[in-house]
Design a protein around this motif. Structure first.
Motif, PDB file in Angstrom:
ATOM      1  N   LEU A   1       0.850  -1.191   0.000  1.00  0.00           N
ATOM      2  CA  LEU A   1       0.000   0.000   0.000  1.00  0.00           C
ATOM      3  C   LEU A   1       0.883   1.237   0.000  1.00  0.00           C
ATOM      4  CD1 LEU A   1      -2.568  -1.020   2.774  1.00  0.00           C
ATOM      5  CD2 LEU A   1      -2.920  -1.135   0.317  1.00  0.00           C
ATOM      6  N   ALA A   2       0.413   2.304  -0.641  1.00  0.00           N
ATOM      7  CA  ALA A   2       1.166   3.557  -0.661  1.00  0.00           C
ATOM      8  C   ALA A   2       0.223   4.715  -0.383  1.00  0.00           C
ATOM      9  CB  ALA A   2       1.857   3.752  -2.007  1.00  0.00           C
ATOM     10  N   VAL A   3       0.586   5.540   0.589  1.00  0.00           N
ATOM     11  CA  VAL A   3      -0.174   6.758   0.854  1.00  0.00           C
ATOM     12  C   VAL A   3       0.242   7.790  -0.180  1.00  0.00           C
ATOM     13  CG1 VAL A   3      -0.713   8.550   2.532  1.00  0.00           C
ATOM     14  CG2 VAL A   3      -0.185   6.229   3.309  1.00  0.00           C
ATOM     15  N   ARG A   4      -0.704   8.203  -0.998  1.00  0.00           N
ATOM     16  CA  ARG A   4      -0.378   9.169  -2.043  1.00  0.00           C
ATOM     17  C   ARG A   4      -0.015  10.508  -1.413  1.00  0.00           C
ATOM     18  NH1 ARG A   4      -4.122   7.269  -7.032  1.00  0.00           N
ATOM     19  NH2 ARG A   4      -5.836   7.244  -5.541  1.00  0.00           N
ATOM     20  N   ALA A   5       1.140  11.023  -1.817  1.00  0.00           N
ATOM     21  CA  ALA A   5       1.609  12.303  -1.294  1.00  0.00           C
ATOM     22  C   ALA A   5       1.841  13.259  -2.454  1.00  0.00           C
ATOM     23  CB  ALA A   5       2.909  12.120  -0.508  1.00  0.00           C
ATOM     24  N   ALA A   6       1.684  14.545  -2.193  1.00  0.00           N
ATOM     25  CA  ALA A   6       1.965  15.598  -3.185  1.00  0.00           C
ATOM     26  C   ALA A   6       1.104  15.469  -4.420  1.00  0.00           C
ATOM     27  CB  ALA A   6       3.454  15.595  -3.570  1.00  0.00           C
ATOM     28  N   SER A   7      -0.157  15.023  -4.264  1.00  0.00           N
ATOM     29  CA  SER A   7      -1.036  14.932  -5.419  1.00  0.00           C
ATOM     30  C   SER A   7      -1.410  16.295  -5.966  1.00  0.00           C
ATOM     31  CB  SER A   7      -2.308  14.152  -5.050  1.00  0.00           C
ATOM     32  OG  SER A   7      -2.002  12.798  -4.808  1.00  0.00           O
TER      33      SER A   7
ATOM     34  N   ARG B   1       3.553   9.034 -10.984  1.00  0.00           N
ATOM     35  CA  ARG B   1       3.531   8.215  -9.778  1.00  0.00           C
ATOM     36  C   ARG B   1       2.414   7.179  -9.835  1.00  0.00           C
ATOM     37  NH1 ARG B   1       0.830  11.420  -5.458  1.00  0.00           N
ATOM     38  NH2 ARG B   1      -0.875  10.769  -6.831  1.00  0.00           N
ATOM     39  N   ASP B   2       1.218   7.602 -10.256  1.00  0.00           N
ATOM     40  CA  ASP B   2       0.094   6.671 -10.291  1.00  0.00           C
ATOM     41  C   ASP B   2       0.309   5.577 -11.335  1.00  0.00           C
ATOM     42  OD1 ASP B   2      -1.056   8.105  -8.287  1.00  0.00           O
ATOM     43  OD2 ASP B   2      -2.528   9.126  -9.545  1.00  0.00           O
ATOM     44  N   ALA B   3       0.912   5.936 -12.475  1.00  0.00           N
ATOM     45  CA  ALA B   3       1.229   4.916 -13.475  1.00  0.00           C
ATOM     46  C   ALA B   3       2.266   3.942 -12.931  1.00  0.00           C
ATOM     47  CB  ALA B   3       1.742   5.578 -14.757  1.00  0.00           C
ATOM     48  N   LEU B   4       3.253   4.479 -12.203  1.00  0.00           N
ATOM     49  CA  LEU B   4       4.273   3.626 -11.593  1.00  0.00           C
ATOM     50  C   LEU B   4       3.627   2.661 -10.607  1.00  0.00           C
ATOM     51  CD1 LEU B   4       7.336   3.051 -11.067  1.00  0.00           C
ATOM     52  CD2 LEU B   4       7.207   4.788  -9.278  1.00  0.00           C
ATOM     53  N   TYR B   5       2.749   3.165  -9.752  1.00  0.00           N
ATOM     54  CA  TYR B   5       2.093   2.317  -8.769  1.00  0.00           C
ATOM     55  C   TYR B   5       1.279   1.219  -9.453  1.00  0.00           C
ATOM     56  CZ  TYR B   5       3.197   5.476  -4.860  1.00  0.00           C
ATOM     57  OH  TYR B   5       3.834   6.208  -3.904  1.00  0.00           O
ATOM     58  N   ARG B   6       0.541   1.582 -10.470  1.00  0.00           N
ATOM     59  CA  ARG B   6      -0.321   0.593 -11.118  1.00  0.00           C
ATOM     60  C   ARG B   6       0.503  -0.528 -11.733  1.00  0.00           C
ATOM     61  NH1 ARG B   6      -5.706   1.220 -14.813  1.00  0.00           N
ATOM     62  NH2 ARG B   6      -5.783  -0.933 -15.514  1.00  0.00           N
ATOM     63  N   GLN B   7       1.546  -0.160 -12.466  1.00  0.00           N
ATOM     64  CA  GLN B   7       2.335  -1.192 -13.132  1.00  0.00           C
ATOM     65  C   GLN B   7       3.180  -1.993 -12.154  1.00  0.00           C
ATOM     66  OE1 GLN B   7       3.178   1.956 -16.415  1.00  0.00           O
ATOM     67  NE2 GLN B   7       4.034   0.070 -17.189  1.00  0.00           N
ATOM     68  N   ALA B   8       3.487  -1.411 -11.005  1.00  0.00           N
ATOM     69  CA  ALA B   8       4.289  -2.120 -10.002  1.00  0.00           C
ATOM     70  C   ALA B   8       3.437  -2.933  -9.049  1.00  0.00           C
ATOM     71  CB  ALA B   8       5.142  -1.116  -9.222  1.00  0.00           C
ATOM     72  N   GLY B   9       2.110  -2.862  -9.178  1.00  0.00           N
ATOM     73  CA  GLY B   9       1.240  -3.625  -8.294  1.00  0.00           C
ATOM     74  C   GLY B   9       1.089  -3.011  -6.920  1.00  0.00           C
ATOM     75  N   VAL B  10       1.301  -1.699  -6.808  1.00  0.00           N
ATOM     76  CA  VAL B  10       1.167  -0.986  -5.539  1.00  0.00           C
ATOM     77  C   VAL B  10      -0.237  -0.390  -5.464  1.00  0.00           C
ATOM     78  CG1 VAL B  10       2.005   0.968  -4.171  1.00  0.00           C
ATOM     79  CG2 VAL B  10       3.619  -0.483  -5.419  1.00  0.00           C
ATOM     80  N   GLN B  11      -0.902  -0.558  -4.323  1.00  0.00           N
ATOM     81  CA  GLN B  11      -2.249  -0.032  -4.143  1.00  0.00           C
ATOM     82  C   GLN B  11      -2.190   1.322  -3.444  1.00  0.00           C
ATOM     83  OE1 GLN B  11      -5.438  -2.633  -2.913  1.00  0.00           O
ATOM     84  NE2 GLN B  11      -4.083  -4.410  -2.941  1.00  0.00           N
ATOM     85  N   PRO B  12      -2.564   2.413  -4.127  1.00  0.00           N
ATOM     86  CA  PRO B  12      -2.527   3.719  -3.471  1.00  0.00           C
ATOM     87  C   PRO B  12      -3.737   3.942  -2.576  1.00  0.00           C
ATOM     88  CG  PRO B  12      -3.233   3.953  -5.747  1.00  0.00           C
ATOM     89  CD  PRO B  12      -2.913   2.501  -5.550  1.00  0.00           C
TER      90      PRO B  12
ATOM     91  N   ARG C   1      -8.655  -5.543  -5.477  1.00  0.00           N
ATOM     92  CA  ARG C   1      -7.430  -5.199  -6.191  1.00  0.00           C
ATOM     93  C   ARG C   1      -6.318  -6.186  -5.856  1.00  0.00           C
ATOM     94  NH1 ARG C   1      -4.277  -0.639  -7.798  1.00  0.00           N
ATOM     95  NH2 ARG C   1      -2.297  -1.531  -8.487  1.00  0.00           N
ATOM     96  N   ARG C   2      -6.240  -6.604  -4.593  1.00  0.00           N
ATOM     97  CA  ARG C   2      -5.200  -7.572  -4.224  1.00  0.00           C
ATOM     98  C   ARG C   2      -5.434  -8.890  -4.930  1.00  0.00           C
ATOM     99  NH1 ARG C   2      -0.116  -8.673  -3.705  1.00  0.00           N
ATOM    100  NH2 ARG C   2       0.260 -10.525  -2.469  1.00  0.00           N
ATOM    101  N   GLY C   3      -6.683  -9.306  -5.011  1.00  0.00           N
ATOM    102  CA  GLY C   3      -6.978 -10.532  -5.729  1.00  0.00           C
ATOM    103  C   GLY C   3      -6.602 -10.439  -7.193  1.00  0.00           C
ATOM    104  N   ALA C   4      -6.882  -9.286  -7.815  1.00  0.00           N
ATOM    105  CA  ALA C   4      -6.529  -9.101  -9.224  1.00  0.00           C
ATOM    106  C   ALA C   4      -5.022  -9.074  -9.410  1.00  0.00           C
ATOM    107  CB  ALA C   4      -7.156  -7.813  -9.747  1.00  0.00           C
ATOM    108  N   ASP C   5      -4.303  -8.394  -8.501  1.00  0.00           N
ATOM    109  CA  ASP C   5      -2.843  -8.340  -8.611  1.00  0.00           C
ATOM    110  C   ASP C   5      -2.229  -9.725  -8.441  1.00  0.00           C
ATOM    111  OD1 ASP C   5      -2.841  -5.635  -9.051  1.00  0.00           O
ATOM    112  OD2 ASP C   5      -2.419  -5.097  -6.968  1.00  0.00           O
ATOM    113  N   THR C   6      -2.777 -10.506  -7.526  1.00  0.00           N
ATOM    114  CA  THR C   6      -2.244 -11.849  -7.295  1.00  0.00           C
ATOM    115  C   THR C   6      -2.428 -12.728  -8.524  1.00  0.00           C
ATOM    116  OG1 THR C   6      -2.719 -11.654  -4.934  1.00  0.00           O
ATOM    117  CG2 THR C   6      -2.380 -13.867  -5.791  1.00  0.00           C
ATOM    118  N   ALA C   7      -3.571 -12.564  -9.205  1.00  0.00           N
ATOM    119  CA  ALA C   7      -3.870 -13.398 -10.369  1.00  0.00           C
ATOM    120  C   ALA C   7      -3.309 -12.822 -11.668  1.00  0.00           C
ATOM    121  CB  ALA C   7      -5.384 -13.559 -10.498  1.00  0.00           C
TER     122      ALA C   7
END
Length: 888
Positions: free
Chosen positions: A428-434, A456-467, A637-643
Motif C-alpha cells: 500500500l502507498a499513501v499518495r503524497a503531493a497529489s 507516480r500513479d502509473a508507476l504504482y499501477r504497473q508495479a502492483g502498488v495499491q494507493p 485489487r489484491r486478488g486481481a494483482d495476485t492473479a
C-alpha cells in the motif's frame, strides 16, 4: 541543489555487494592509473596466475597505465580504495565483439565485486553497440567461470589446452531492462544485497547513541529511553563528553573510545557536529548511521556527512527522521522518539514523514495491529523505500507493506522491487503531493498530462502498488488485508437489515467500480426459505428489521456459497428488537466461503475487528458503508494483482524499431541543441518505428503550396509552419478540405499575413477519411522513463480524464490493460476503432520511447481510426539530450 538531488543522478553507480557493503562504480581515467597499478601489484601470486596466467609482475605498470587511460575500464571503490576493475577492450574480430577481463582485490573476493562490475559493464557495452564478449579463462579458475554463469546470459566454452575460450552473448538493447534472465538475476542480487545492507540498521547487535542528554527533554534522550523501554536484545553504548552515566548507561567521552564498533550509531546532535562524528564512527568501524538531526542543508554540512558515509562504506538512515523499529522478539529495536512504544505486528512501514509514521503507528495501535519493521527515511540521503521493499521481500514477519514516499530516487528500481515483494504480500502507498497536478504544463497536449502525480500513479499501477488517499483509507485497507483473504472478482452481494443503508452501500460499490449483480434463482430460493415474505432477495438482500442473529448468519452462509458473487458486504443496523450482527463473527469462524467486509452502523470506532467468540479477528467492521466499500475494493485489487499475468516484454520481432535510423534523426536534431522536429524529421523518426505519417509535403512559398496541392490531388488539409506554433488549430493555422488553386492560394496567403515574420511555409496533406480521433503520445523523463499516453484525440484532447498512461518498458499485459481503459466500446469508437490496429500504434510508440530516451515529448494527434487503418495525421516531437545516453 540538495545532496539528494546531486546524488540522484549517480544512484546507478552506487551498489551494494552481497553482504550489503556499499561500493561506488565509475569509469576510470588516467588519474586512476596509480590505484589500478596498486590493485594489480597487491594481488597474491595465486590470484595473479588466475588473472594473467603468470606469477610475474613484469609489465603490470605499463598495462594498468594504458588501461586506465583507454576509457574502457570501470572500477569498484570501497570508500577511496579501488578494490576491483573490469576491462572491456576491442577484440581483433568484428566491431560488435569485445574482450573482457576482471580483477578483484584478494580481501574482497567472493563478496560480489566482480559481478557488480560485470553488470555495469554489460549495460555500458550494450549501449556502445557491443553484442558479445570473449574471455580467456584458465580451466582451474572455477570462481571466474561461476561469476560469468551467474550473470544470467548465454555462455559458451571452448577448451584450448589449459585455457577456456569463453563467449558471452549480451542482451539486445531493448531487452536490457526487460524480463530476461539477466534482468531477473540482477534483480535477485539487488534485493538480496539490499536486505543484507539493512541488517546493521534493523538487526543491530550493538547500538551507540550520541546526543542523549543527562535529563529527559532532548530528542537524543527520548530515543535512548525508547531503546531501553523496548528492551533491545543487543548492547547499548552512550557517548557523552562530560556525563559519567546517562539513564543508567555508563558513557564514553568520544566515539573513538567505544568498546566496540557499533552496528548502528544514532546521532541526535547539532548539524555542525555530524560530519566529524560520521568520520570518527567510520574509522571506528560503525556499519550504519541513524541521523535524527534536521537542517543539514541549511547548515551546509550535508555534502560532508554524505562524503564521510561513502568513504567508510556505511549505510545512512535520514537525516531529519523519526527513527527505526524492528519488533522481532530476537531484536526488540525501537530507536524513535514516537510518543509510545511501537506495537508488534505484521505491517512493514517506510515513510519520509515522521508525522505520518506516528499517525500510522497510532492507527495500527487502534486496530490492535502493529509493525514488523518501521523506517522513517526523512530526507533520504541513502536508505530509501527501495531498500525496505528488498527487506520485506525476504522478511516472513511482514504480511503487508505500507509506503509513504514523497519522491523517488530510482523509480525504475522501485517498480522492479515492488513487483518482487508484491508477489508475496500486498503493498500500500499513501499518495503524497497529489496537488502537483497543478504543476507546469509542458508544450504539447500529451506532455501536459505528464505531471508528477500522473507518473507516480502509473508507476504504482504497473508495479502492483495499491494507493490510498488518506490515513483513514489506509487503516481500513490494512484491517481488510490483515483479516480477510483477497477477493477473486469484483461481484459483491450486499446483505442488510435496512433497505436505505443497503442503497448507500450499493451506490458506494458502483462508485468504487464494483458490481452488485442480481442474485440467481437458486440463491434467492435458499434465501426465501429463511426470510419473511416481506424481505427483498433479488439483491441487495434486505432481510427486514425483524430477523434475528441466527437467521442473518444463515443468510450470510448462503451468500458466501453463491457462485454469482465474489464477496459479501454485510450492513447491520441494530434495533430495539435485535442486533443481527452479534452472530457474524462466530458464523465466519464456523464456515468457509467468499470473504466478508462488515458495516455496523452503531459502531463508534471508524474501523475495528469483527471477532469470533474466542476474540480472533475474522473480518474488518466499519461504521460507514463508504469506508467498508473502499476497503473491499482493496481486497478486490489484491486478488486481481495476485492473479495478474505480468505478460512479456513487447517483442522486438513483433514491433521492430530501426534504432540506427532513429538515432540518426535524433542525433541530427541534437546537434543543433535539441528542439522540435520539423515535419520531415517527424516522418522519418516515426518510419523507423514502422509508423507512417499521412503523406506530408512542406511548401516554403504560396506557389509551392499550390503545386503540392495539385500533386496530392483532391481536397487537401493545409497547416501553417511558423516559429513557436505547435498547436496549429488553436492559432487558426489549419484549413481542411481545401480544393482548387485559388482556394489553396488564399488560405496560404492568409497564413503568411497572420503569422508575419514567423511564417515559414505550409504543410500540405491529403484529407484523411472520417473516423474516430484518438491520441497517442509520450512525455519523457530521465528518472521515471517515458510515459506513454493514449486517449481521445481531436477536440477531446484537453479533457484530462480521457487520457490513460503507462510507463515504459511496457509489457503485453500493460498494453492490454491500457487498451481496456480506453473508451473503445462506446460511441463512435465502438464502430470505427480496430483495437488491434490502435494497439500496434501504441506498442510501436512505447518501444521507440524506450529505446530513445532523448524523445522528450511526442504528440500524435489525431490518430484517425477506421476499421481498416489507424492514420497518423499530425505529429509533434521534441528531443532533448539525456545524461549518459549516446546522444547526450
Amino acid at each position: 541543489m540538495s545532496v539528494l538531488d546531486r546524488s540522484a543522478a549517480t544512484l546507478d553507480q552506487r551498489v551494494l555487494l552481497a553482504d550489503g557493503t556499499p561500493v561506488d562504480l565509475r569509469a576510470l581515467g588516467p588519474g586512476d592509473a596509480p590505484a589500478l597499478v596498486r590493485l594489480h601489484r597487491e594481488l597474491p601470486e595465486r590470484d595473479r596466475w588466475l588473472r594473467f596466467a603468470t606469477v610475474s609482475s613484469h609489465g603490470i605498470e605499463e598495462y594498468a597505465t594504458a588501461t586506465a587511460g583507454s576509457g574502457q575500464v570501470w572500477g569498484a571503490f570501497l570508500g577511496a580504495e579501488l578494490v576491483g576493475a573490469v576491462h572491456v577492450a576491442p577484440a581483433p574480430g568484428p566491431p560488435e565483439e569485445a574482450e573482457v577481463g576482471v580483477t578483484v582485490g584478494h580481501r574482497v573476493q567472493a563478496h560480489g565485486v566482480g559481478t557488480a562490475l560485470l553488470e555495469r559493464a554489460v549495460r555500458e557495452s550494450v549501449r556502445r553497440g557491443i553484442r558479445r564478449w570473449t574471455a580467456e579463462v584458465l580451466v582451474e579458475n572455477g570462481a571466474m567461470r561461476r561469476v560469468f554463469a551467474d550473470l544470467g546470459l548465454p555462455v559458451t566454452h571452448e577448451r584450448e589446452g589449459p585455457n577456456l575460450h569463453v563467449t558471452i552473448a549480451l542482451p539486445d538493447p531493448d531487452d536490457l531492462a526487460a524480463g530476461t534472465a539477466f534482468a531477473a538475476a540482477a534483480l535477485a542480487r539487488t534485493a538480496h544485497a539490499a536486505h543484507a545492507g539493512l541488517g546493521p540498521v534493523l538487526r543491530p547487535r550493538s547500538v551507540a547513541v550520541v546526543g542523549a542528554g543527562r535529563r529527559p527533554g532532548s530528542v537524543g534522550r527520548a530515543v535512548l529511553d525508547r531503546i531501553d523501554a523496548a528492551g533491545l536484545a543487543g548492547r547499548v553504548h552512550v557517548v557523552h563528553p562530560q556525563a559519567a552515566q546517562i539513564a543508567g548507561h555508563p558513557t564514553v567521552a568520544s566515539v573513538d573510545l567505544l568498546p566496540e564498533a557499533p552496528d548502528l550509531a544514532v546521532l541526535a546532535t547539532r548539524p555542525a557536529a555530524l560530519p566529524e562524528l560520521a568520520e570518527a564512527l567510520g574509522r571506528r568501524g560503525a556499519r550504519s548511521l541513524l541521523v535524527i538531526t534536521s537542517g543539514l542543508a541549511a547548515a551546509g554540512v550535508d555534502r560532508a556527512l554524505l562524503d564521510a558515509v561513502h568513504r567508510h562504506g556505511m549505510r545512512l538512515v535520514g537525516p531529519n527522521c523519526l527513527g527505526v523499529v524492528d519488533t522481532d522478539p530476537h531484536v526488540r529495536l525501537d530507536a524513535t522518539f514516537a510518543p509510545g512504544s511501537a506495537p508488534a505486528g505484521p505491517v512493514g512501514v517506510v515513510t519520509q514523514s515522521g508525522g505520518v509514521a506516528i499517525a500510522v503507528l497510532e492507527a495500527l495501535r487502534g486496530l490492535d495491529l502493529g509493525v514488523s519493521s518501521l523506517v522513517s527515511i526523512g530526507d533520504r540521503y541513502d536508505v530509501s523505500s527501495n531498500d525496505l521493499l528488498a527487506w520485506w521481500s525476504e522478511d516472513t514477519a511482514t504480511r503487508v507493506a505500507v509506503l509513504h514516499v514523497e519522491s523517488f530516487g530510482n523509480p525504475r528500481a522501485f517498480a522492479r522491487l515492488a513487483r518482487r515483494v508484491g508477489a508475496r504480500i500486498p503493498v500500500l502507498a499513501v499518495r503524497a503531493a497529489s496537488s502537483s497536478v497543478g504543476a507546469r504544463a509542458a508544450a504539447s497536449h500529451t506532455a501536459a498530462s505528464a505531471t508528477p502525480a500522473v507518473r507516480r500513479d502509473a508507476l504504482y499501477r504497473q508495479a502492483g502498488v495499491q494507493p490510498v488517499d488518506d490515513l483513514g483509507e489506509l487503516a481500513g485497507a490494512l484491517a481488510a488485508l490483515c483479516w480477510s483473504a483477497p477477493v477473486t472478482g469484483d461481484r459483491v452481494a450486499i446483505l442488510g437489515n435496512a433497505g436505505g443503508t443497503n442503497v448507500l452501500a450499493a451506490d458506494a460499490c458502483v462508485a468504487a467500480g464494483l458490481a452488485v449483480p442480481p442474485l440467481s434463482p437458486a440463491t434467492r430460493e435458499r434465501l426465501d426459505a429463511l426470510l419473511p415474505t416481506t424481505a427483498a432477495t433479488a439483491g441487495p438482500v434486505d432481510t427486514t428489521a425483524t430477523v434475528d442473529a441466527e437467521t442473518f448468519a444463515a443468510c450470510l452462509a448462503v451468500l458466501r456459497a453463491a457462485d454469482e458473487v465474489d464477496a459479501v458486504l454485510t450492513v447491520v443496523c441494530p434495533t430495539a428488537l435485535n442486533d443481527p450482527g452479534t452472530g457474524l463473527g462466530g458464523a465466519l469462524a464456523a464456515g468457509d466461503g467468499h470473504p466478508v467486509v462488515a458495516v455496523a452502523l452503531d459502531q463508534r470506532r471508524r474501523v475495528t475487528a469483527l471477532t469470533d467468540p474466542g476474540g480472533t479477528p475474522r473480518a474488518a467492521s466499519f461504521a460507514e458503508p463508504a469506508d467498508a466499500v473502499r476497503a473491499l475494493a482493496h481486497l478486490v485489487r489484491r486478488g486481481a494483482d495476485t492473479a495478474r499475468d505480468p505478460g512479456r516484454p513487447l517483442a522486438a520481432a513483433e514491433y521492430p524499431v530501426d534504432v540506427a535510423a532513429a538515432r540518426a534523426v535524433v542525433g541530427a536534431v541534437l546537434d543543433r541543441g535539441g528542439d522540435w522536429l520539423d515535419p520531415g524529421e517527424c516522418a522519418a523518426l516515426l518510419a523507423a518505428a514502422g509508423l507512417e505519417l499521412l503523406p506530408t509535403r512542406v511548401a516554403g512559398t504560396v506557389e509551392d503550396a499550390v503545386v503540392a496541392a495539385r500533386e496530392v490531388g483532391g481536397p487537401v488539409a493545409l497547416k501553417v509552419v511558423a516559429d513557436g506554433v505547435l498547436h496549429k488549430s488553436e492559432r487558426d493555422g489549419v484549413a481542411l478540405s481545401v480544393a482548387g488553386d485559388d482556394a489553396v492560394r488564399r488560405v496560404v496567403q492568409g497564413f503568411a499575413a497572420r503569422f508575419g515574420d514567423g511564417w515559414r511555409g505550409a504543410v500540405v496533406q491529403p484529407m484523411a477519411p472520417a473516423g474516430a480521433e484518438m491520441l497517442v503520445g509520450v512525455a519523457g523523463d530521465p528518472d521515471f522513463g517515458a510515459l506513454v499516453t493514449a486517449g481521445v484525440g481531436g477536440t477531446g484532447t484537453d479533457v484530462a480524464d480521457r487520457r490513460w498512461h503507462r510507463l515504459v518498458p511496457m509489457s503485453t499485459t500493460d498494453l492490454t490493460e491500457l487498451l481496456d481503459d480506453l473508451p473503445l466500446d462506446r460511441g463512435i469508437a465502438a464502430r470505427l476503432v480496430d483495437r488491434d490496429r490502435l494497439g500496434d500504434v501504441v506498442a510501436r510508440v512505447a518501444r521507440l520511447a524506450e529505446l530513445l530516451p532523448q524523445v522528450a515529448e511526442m504528440d500524435l494527434n489525431p490518430v484517425v481510426c477506421t476499421p481498416d487503418a489507424c492514420r497518423l495525421v499530425d505529429a509533434r516531437i521534441r528531443v532533448a539530450p539525456v545524461a549518459g545516453s549516446r546522444n547526450a
